[in-house]
Design a protein around this motif. Structure first.
Motif, PDB file in Angstrom:
ATOM      1  N   GLU A  70       9.252 -11.191  -8.478  1.00  0.00           N
ATOM      2  CA  GLU A  70       9.563 -10.653  -9.578  1.00  0.00           C
ATOM      3  C   GLU A  70       8.624 -10.140 -10.562  1.00  0.00           C
ATOM      4  OE1 GLU A  70      11.158 -13.693  -8.996  1.00  0.00           O
ATOM      5  OE2 GLU A  70      12.468 -12.816  -7.363  1.00  0.00           O
ATOM      6  N   ASP A  71       7.569 -10.599 -10.381  1.00  0.00           N
ATOM      7  CA  ASP A  71       6.507 -10.472 -11.110  1.00  0.00           C
ATOM      8  C   ASP A  71       5.625  -9.600 -10.807  1.00  0.00           C
ATOM      9  OD1 ASP A  71       6.840 -12.246 -13.470  1.00  0.00           O
ATOM     10  OD2 ASP A  71       6.434 -14.000 -11.998  1.00  0.00           O
ATOM     11  N   LEU A  72       5.880  -8.747  -9.516  1.00  0.00           N
ATOM     12  CA  LEU A  72       5.059  -7.964  -8.896  1.00  0.00           C
ATOM     13  C   LEU A  72       4.511  -6.919  -9.741  1.00  0.00           C
ATOM     14  CD1 LEU A  72       3.938  -7.194  -6.019  1.00  0.00           C
ATOM     15  CD2 LEU A  72       5.787  -5.510  -5.889  1.00  0.00           C
ATOM     16  N   GLN A  73       5.420  -6.090 -10.739  1.00  0.00           N
ATOM     17  CA  GLN A  73       4.874  -5.295 -11.567  1.00  0.00           C
ATOM     18  C   GLN A  73       3.939  -5.647 -12.488  1.00  0.00           C
ATOM     19  OE1 GLN A  73       6.038  -2.277 -11.012  1.00  0.00           O
ATOM     20  NE2 GLN A  73       4.669  -1.383 -12.350  1.00  0.00           N
ATOM     21  N   LEU A  74       3.551  -6.759 -12.843  1.00  0.00           N
ATOM     22  CA  LEU A  74       2.386  -7.245 -13.753  1.00  0.00           C
ATOM     23  C   LEU A  74       0.951  -7.166 -12.882  1.00  0.00           C
ATOM     24  CD1 LEU A  74       3.261 -10.501 -15.892  1.00  0.00           C
ATOM     25  CD2 LEU A  74       2.994  -7.940 -16.508  1.00  0.00           C
ATOM     26  N   VAL A  75       1.280  -7.530 -11.606  1.00  0.00           N
ATOM     27  CA  VAL A  75      -0.025  -7.293 -10.855  1.00  0.00           C
ATOM     28  C   VAL A  75      -0.268  -5.903 -10.473  1.00  0.00           C
ATOM     29  CG1 VAL A  75      -0.993  -8.020  -8.428  1.00  0.00           C
ATOM     30  CG2 VAL A  75       0.944  -9.361  -9.515  1.00  0.00           C
ATOM     31  N   VAL A  79      -4.075  -4.006 -11.961  1.00  0.00           N
ATOM     32  CA  VAL A  79      -4.933  -3.175 -11.309  1.00  0.00           C
ATOM     33  C   VAL A  79      -5.039  -1.861 -11.792  1.00  0.00           C
ATOM     34  CG1 VAL A  79      -5.276  -1.744  -9.131  1.00  0.00           C
ATOM     35  CG2 VAL A  79      -4.687  -4.384  -9.077  1.00  0.00           C
ATOM     36  N   ALA A  80      -3.712  -1.384 -12.429  1.00  0.00           N
ATOM     37  CA  ALA A  80      -3.781   0.054 -12.941  1.00  0.00           C
ATOM     38  C   ALA A  80      -4.476  -0.044 -14.149  1.00  0.00           C
ATOM     39  CB  ALA A  80      -2.232   0.635 -13.323  1.00  0.00           C
ATOM     40  N   LEU A  81      -4.424  -0.881 -15.129  1.00  0.00           N
ATOM     41  CA  LEU A  81      -5.234  -1.138 -16.411  1.00  0.00           C
ATOM     42  C   LEU A  81      -6.752  -1.306 -15.868  1.00  0.00           C
ATOM     43  CD1 LEU A  81      -2.698  -3.361 -18.208  1.00  0.00           C
ATOM     44  CD2 LEU A  81      -3.018  -1.137 -18.907  1.00  0.00           C
ATOM     45  N   SER A  82      -6.832  -1.877 -14.981  1.00  0.00           N
ATOM     46  CA  SER A  82      -8.374  -1.741 -14.599  1.00  0.00           C
ATOM     47  C   SER A  82      -9.119  -0.752 -14.443  1.00  0.00           C
ATOM     48  CB  SER A  82      -8.723  -2.973 -13.558  1.00  0.00           C
ATOM     49  OG  SER A  82      -8.262  -4.335 -13.937  1.00  0.00           O
ATOM     50  N   ALA A  83      -8.316   0.188 -13.478  1.00  0.00           N
ATOM     51  CA  ALA A  83      -8.602   1.512 -13.151  1.00  0.00           C
ATOM     52  C   ALA A  83      -9.002   2.289 -14.186  1.00  0.00           C
ATOM     53  CB  ALA A  83      -7.723   1.984 -12.112  1.00  0.00           C
ATOM     54  N   ARG A  84      -7.829   2.085 -15.177  1.00  0.00           N
ATOM     55  CA  ARG A  84      -7.842   3.159 -16.305  1.00  0.00           C
ATOM     56  C   ARG A  84      -9.275   2.774 -17.233  1.00  0.00           C
ATOM     57  NH1 ARG A  84      -5.571   2.089 -21.724  1.00  0.00           N
ATOM     58  NH2 ARG A  84      -4.882   3.922 -22.542  1.00  0.00           N
ATOM     59  N   ALA A  85      -9.255   0.989 -17.398  1.00  0.00           N
ATOM     60  CA  ALA A  85     -10.649   0.727 -18.370  1.00  0.00           C
ATOM     61  C   ALA A  85     -11.916   1.354 -17.514  1.00  0.00           C
ATOM     62  CB  ALA A  85     -10.556  -0.555 -18.393  1.00  0.00           C
ATOM     63  N   ALA A 125       1.136 -13.041  -0.596  1.00  0.00           N
ATOM     64  CA  ALA A 125       0.055 -12.407  -0.802  1.00  0.00           C
ATOM     65  C   ALA A 125       0.553 -11.118  -0.989  1.00  0.00           C
ATOM     66  CB  ALA A 125      -0.540 -12.297   0.693  1.00  0.00           C
ATOM     67  N   VAL A 126      -0.404 -10.379  -2.187  1.00  0.00           N
ATOM     68  CA  VAL A 126      -0.178  -9.220  -2.446  1.00  0.00           C
ATOM     69  C   VAL A 126      -1.096  -8.088  -2.050  1.00  0.00           C
ATOM     70  CG1 VAL A 126       0.595  -7.797  -4.357  1.00  0.00           C
ATOM     71  CG2 VAL A 126       1.170 -10.178  -4.732  1.00  0.00           C
ATOM     72  N   VAL A 127      -0.753  -7.010  -1.687  1.00  0.00           N
ATOM     73  CA  VAL A 127      -1.661  -6.122  -1.116  1.00  0.00           C
ATOM     74  C   VAL A 127      -1.636  -4.949  -2.219  1.00  0.00           C
ATOM     75  CG1 VAL A 127      -2.484  -4.301   0.447  1.00  0.00           C
ATOM     76  CG2 VAL A 127      -1.868  -6.590   1.420  1.00  0.00           C
ATOM     77  N   VAL A 128      -2.489  -4.719  -2.944  1.00  0.00           N
ATOM     78  CA  VAL A 128      -2.501  -3.557  -3.894  1.00  0.00           C
ATOM     79  C   VAL A 128      -3.154  -2.472  -3.660  1.00  0.00           C
ATOM     80  CG1 VAL A 128      -2.356  -3.111  -6.363  1.00  0.00           C
ATOM     81  CG2 VAL A 128      -2.109  -5.506  -5.659  1.00  0.00           C
ATOM     82  N   GLY A 129      -2.884  -1.344  -3.127  1.00  0.00           N
ATOM     83  CA  GLY A 129      -3.426  -0.211  -3.075  1.00  0.00           C
ATOM     84  C   GLY A 129      -3.810   0.889  -4.034  1.00  0.00           C
ATOM     85  N   GLU A 169     -11.761  -8.258 -13.055  1.00  0.00           N
ATOM     86  CA  GLU A 169     -11.884  -9.969 -12.978  1.00  0.00           C
ATOM     87  C   GLU A 169     -11.025 -10.605 -13.945  1.00  0.00           C
ATOM     88  OE1 GLU A 169     -14.094 -12.585 -11.007  1.00  0.00           O
ATOM     89  OE2 GLU A 169     -14.769 -10.438 -10.774  1.00  0.00           O
ATOM     90  N   ALA A 170     -11.374 -10.130 -15.491  1.00  0.00           N
ATOM     91  CA  ALA A 170     -10.436 -10.642 -16.445  1.00  0.00           C
ATOM     92  C   ALA A 170      -9.000 -10.607 -16.130  1.00  0.00           C
ATOM     93  CB  ALA A 170     -10.933 -10.349 -17.932  1.00  0.00           C
ATOM     94  N   ARG A 171      -8.503  -9.385 -15.854  1.00  0.00           N
ATOM     95  CA  ARG A 171      -7.226  -9.093 -15.889  1.00  0.00           C
ATOM     96  C   ARG A 171      -6.595 -10.088 -14.565  1.00  0.00           C
ATOM     97  NH1 ARG A 171      -9.518  -4.705 -17.279  1.00  0.00           N
ATOM     98  NH2 ARG A 171      -8.718  -3.549 -19.069  1.00  0.00           N
ATOM     99  N   ARG A 172      -7.043 -10.293 -13.501  1.00  0.00           N
ATOM    100  CA  ARG A 172      -6.889 -11.093 -12.409  1.00  0.00           C
ATOM    101  C   ARG A 172      -6.712 -12.678 -13.012  1.00  0.00           C
ATOM    102  NH1 ARG A 172      -4.835 -14.437 -10.624  1.00  0.00           N
ATOM    103  NH2 ARG A 172      -4.906 -15.343  -8.560  1.00  0.00           N
ATOM    104  N   ALA A 173      -7.501 -13.033 -13.873  1.00  0.00           N
ATOM    105  CA  ALA A 173      -7.414 -14.410 -14.241  1.00  0.00           C
ATOM    106  C   ALA A 173      -6.227 -14.357 -15.316  1.00  0.00           C
ATOM    107  CB  ALA A 173      -8.777 -14.745 -15.144  1.00  0.00           C
TER     108      ALA A 173
END
Ligand code: BTN
Length: 245
Positions: A70-75, A79-85, A125-129, A169-173
């Motif tokens: 149910e928390d998949l959207q946070l994952v 990634v999306a916020l890291s790409a934006r940054a 396991a989550v694969v994020v494309g 790195e930081a967002r995964r943590a």
């Protein structure tokens, strides 16, 4: 996080590759597949994702965040916020996030994220494309843009991927702690387009008009409908122009 990047000149889909790898030999978190061209790139809702060779960042990352499905959207958000940054740092361009998984410039789509869950004995396991249009808008998507069209700058996929991984790195943590997830939720809400504005959310079951109010702690979209606040796990959102909130 130790990132291990595997590069392919051509592949069917980096997401398909990593999902197969998890099923086959279950590699540790941090495996990244990146491709110059995908012959069968996939988007959300069984859509295709097509980019001419060498014109986009096309990559998938294997994460094992220890969260519920149910928390998949946070994952996705991490990634999306890291790409934006990363894009902000490299170009000054500050794309918005269109829930659930697009980076947009105005109304035009710049990038998309496709997250897939593979259940293993040891947890999810989550694969994020991630696909980011760099020098072409891609033939298949109407209303798309690219970094070059939006900024005049030509980024290489490798330069952008390096910075995305650094930012992640930081967002995964952050996904590992309650405080970190609250911080992600806040960053996600701040980056969302159309907060406070009228939107239509369409799901398989219904189409609902209301005022976008941000995301909850699981990254679900909050929409004020009349006096109630509805919470959506899936759906497509469009901006209702001219409608008064
Ligand atoms: C969407 O906007 O619907 C999501 C698009 C995700 C595209 C990326 S490109 C790299 C990775 N491999 C795929 O087959 N899809 C994702």
């Amino acid at each position: 996080m130790v990132w291990r990047v595997e590069h392919f000149d051509e592949i069917d889909s980096t997401n398909t590759y990593l999902v197969d790898r998890v099923r086959r030999d279950d590699p540790p978190e941090g495996l990244v597949a990146v491709a110059g061209f995908q012959s069968a790139g996939r988007g959300r809702l069984d859509r295709r994702w097509e980019s001419p060779p060498g014109t986009a960042l096309l990559c998938s990352l294997l994460l094992r965040p220890g969260l519920a499905a149910e928390d998949l959207q946070l994952v996705v958000a991490a990634v999306a916020l890291s790409a934006r940054a990363a894009l902000v740092r490299l170009t000054g361009l500050r794309p918005g996030l269109k829930w659930p998984n697009d980076l947009v410039v105005g109304d035009a789509k710049l990038a998309g994220v496709l997250a897939e869950i593979v259940e293993r004995d040891g947890g999810l396991a989550v694969v994020v494309g991630l696909g980011v249009n760099l020098t072409s808008e891609g033939p298949a998507v109407a209303g798309a843009t690219s970094v070059r069209r939006a900024t005049g700058l030509t980024l290489t996929p490798a330069a952008l991927l390096d910075l995305v991984l650094e930012e992640l790195e930081a967002r995964r943590a952050a996904l590992d702690s309650g405080d970190g997830r609250v911080a992600l939720q806040r960053e996600y809400g701040d980056a969302l387009v159309w907060v406070g504005q009228s939107v239509r959310v369409t799901t398989a079951r219904e189409s609902v008009d209301g005022i976008e109010r941000g995301v909850d702690g699981r990254g679900r979209l909050l929409v004020e409908v009349g006096r109630a606040t509805r919470c959506f796990e899936v759906g497509d959102v469009v901006h209702l122009r001219g409608a008064t909130p």
